[in-house]
Scaffold this active site. Structure first.
Site, PDB file in Angstrom:
ATOM      1  N   GLU A 117      24.853  40.883  36.448  1.00 32.70           N
ATOM      2  CA  GLU A 117      26.248  39.866  35.440  1.00 32.70           C
ATOM      3  C   GLU A 117      26.322  38.503  35.495  1.00 32.70           C
ATOM      4  O   GLU A 117      26.748  37.901  34.460  1.00 32.70           O
ATOM      5  CB  GLU A 117      27.480  40.456  35.569  1.00 32.70           C
ATOM      6  CG  GLU A 117      28.497  41.819  35.535  1.00 32.70           C
ATOM      7  CD  GLU A 117      28.057  42.204  34.635  1.00 32.70           C
ATOM      8  OE1 GLU A 117      27.718  42.057  33.588  1.00 32.70           O
ATOM      9  OE2 GLU A 117      27.866  43.464  34.436  1.00 32.70           O
ATOM     10  N   HIS A 140      33.945  37.413  39.786  1.00 31.16           N
ATOM     11  CA  HIS A 140      34.216  38.924  38.132  1.00 31.16           C
ATOM     12  C   HIS A 140      34.547  39.705  39.683  1.00 31.16           C
ATOM     13  O   HIS A 140      33.383  39.789  40.205  1.00 31.16           O
ATOM     14  CB  HIS A 140      33.012  39.377  37.373  1.00 31.16           C
ATOM     15  CG  HIS A 140      33.543  40.436  37.626  1.00 31.16           C
ATOM     16  ND1 HIS A 140      33.601  41.240  36.600  1.00 31.16           N
ATOM     17  CD2 HIS A 140      32.317  41.650  37.890  1.00 31.16           C
ATOM     18  CE1 HIS A 140      33.832  42.114  36.323  1.00 31.16           C
ATOM     19  NE2 HIS A 140      32.804  43.122  36.692  1.00 31.16           N
ATOM     20  N   GLU A 170      55.836  33.810  38.073  1.00 36.31           N
ATOM     21  CA  GLU A 170      54.658  33.443  38.690  1.00 36.31           C
ATOM     22  C   GLU A 170      53.454  33.180  38.091  1.00 36.31           C
ATOM     23  O   GLU A 170      52.905  32.217  37.793  1.00 36.31           O
ATOM     24  CB  GLU A 170      53.582  33.940  39.812  1.00 36.31           C
ATOM     25  CG  GLU A 170      54.731  33.104  41.759  1.00 36.31           C
ATOM     26  CD  GLU A 170      55.045  31.967  41.514  1.00 36.31           C
ATOM     27  OE1 GLU A 170      54.291  30.406  41.729  1.00 36.31           O
ATOM     28  OE2 GLU A 170      56.417  31.406  41.523  1.00 36.31           O
ATOM     29  N   HIS A 211      37.283  48.062  32.424  1.00 32.48           N
ATOM     30  CA  HIS A 211      36.364  47.481  34.162  1.00 32.48           C
ATOM     31  C   HIS A 211      37.059  46.238  35.395  1.00 32.48           C
ATOM     32  O   HIS A 211      36.832  46.440  35.778  1.00 32.48           O
ATOM     33  CB  HIS A 211      35.086  46.372  33.208  1.00 32.48           C
ATOM     34  CG  HIS A 211      34.110  46.438  34.018  1.00 32.48           C
ATOM     35  ND1 HIS A 211      32.594  46.521  33.636  1.00 32.48           N
ATOM     36  CD2 HIS A 211      33.853  45.889  35.035  1.00 32.48           C
ATOM     37  CE1 HIS A 211      32.171  46.191  34.292  1.00 32.48           C
ATOM     38  NE2 HIS A 211      32.454  45.578  35.497  1.00 32.48           N
TER      39      HIS A 211
END
Ligand code: 2HA
Ligand code: ZN
Length: 270
Positions: A117, A140, A170, A211
């Site tokens: 990536e 990621h 929050e 993903h």
């Protein structure tokens, strides 16, 4: 005399972050990747910056990052192993003058290279630096409940952000700027990198449907804390799904933001 790089704070931060993410169950096998923009002066205390071990083609134009140095997790490497062998699982690269080559200064001692990536990471750094000069981290991960939410929610970033803000007080305080959402795409490509970087011009958080998620920040705590808060909130959302009788009213979400002098992303609250 150079200092021992295994004692460098930035190596320790990479070890701590990957170990924490692994133990939270977010990064199975080789899932997840982190890149961290370093100061040249800081790296120079540990490494001879004139000594390039080998060069690795990036496969895209990273001209906007020429000369910049990053510590990055390696492709195929497991987060659970980073702490016990940083030099094999991590690498330090500098973007060369041609903008399409990475110069390896340290790491990937088994001949490895940066995460698949890398395009999404570098393109995201370019976007975040254009809006925040103090930006440093792209992280990621594959946190379970965030991905589960993708299975039951429409692919609509305003709607997705709203559901998160409605589930945990929050949420609006930690990410008033919202969460960008991309549809399911083929990962590891320049195309998903370009799409992610486009979102990163306005979001610190971007979900890759089915993903995982990207979080960014000025430091490891900010990037980690953003992902951690989305994932905690997604867990609450999924645990309550089908049984929900109370969500946080828009008026309360607005008042929470006002209390902290934050401006919630427009077009979400009534
Ligand atoms: O590095 O997370 O997206 C493994 C991945 C690919
Ligand atoms: Zn992934």
């Amino acid at each position: 005399m150079k200092k021992n790089i295994l004692e460098a704070p930035f190596v320790k931060e990479m070890c701590d972050a990957t170990a924490n993410m692994y133990r939270l169950g977010w990064d199975e096998r080789n899932g997840g990747n982190i890149s961290y923009l370093l100061e040249e002066e800081e790296v120079g205390r540990y490494l001879d910056l004139n000594k390039v071990i080998r060069t690795i083609p990036t496969g895209f134009d990273a001209s906007a990052l020429i000369g910049k140095i990053f510590i990055v997790t390696g492709t195929g490497k497991y987060f659970k192993n980073v702490e016990k062998d940083p030099e094999c699982n991590l690498g330090i690269v500098r973007i060369a003058n041609d903008g399409t080559t990475a110069e390896l200064l340290w790491g990937w001692s088994d001949g490895g290279k940066f995460t698949s990536e890398f395009p999404a990471h570098m393109m995201s750094h370019i976007s975040r630096l254009s809006v925040d000069p103090d930006h440093r981290i792209v992280m990621h991960s594959h946190p379970t409940y965030t991905i589960a939410m993708n299975a039951v929610c429409p692919i609509d970033e305003k709607d997705f952000t709203h559901r998160l803000w409605q589930s945990n007080t929050e949420a609006v305080v930690v990410f008033p700027d919202g969460v960008g959402v991309l549809p399911c795409m083929v990962c590891g490509t320049n195309e998903i990198g370009i799409a992610t970087a486009e979102k990163m011009k306005s979001f610190r958080l971007v979900v890759w449907t089915n993903h995982g998620i990207y979080g960014t920040g000025k430091n490891m705590d900010e990037a980690f804390g953003l992902i951690e808060t989305v994932e905690k909130t997604a867990q609450i959302y999924m645990l309550a799904l089908g049984h929900t009788v109370n969500v946080i009213p828009d008026q309360i979400i607005k008042e929470l933001a006002a209390l902290w002098n934050l401006t919630p992303l427009e077009g979400i609250l009534e």
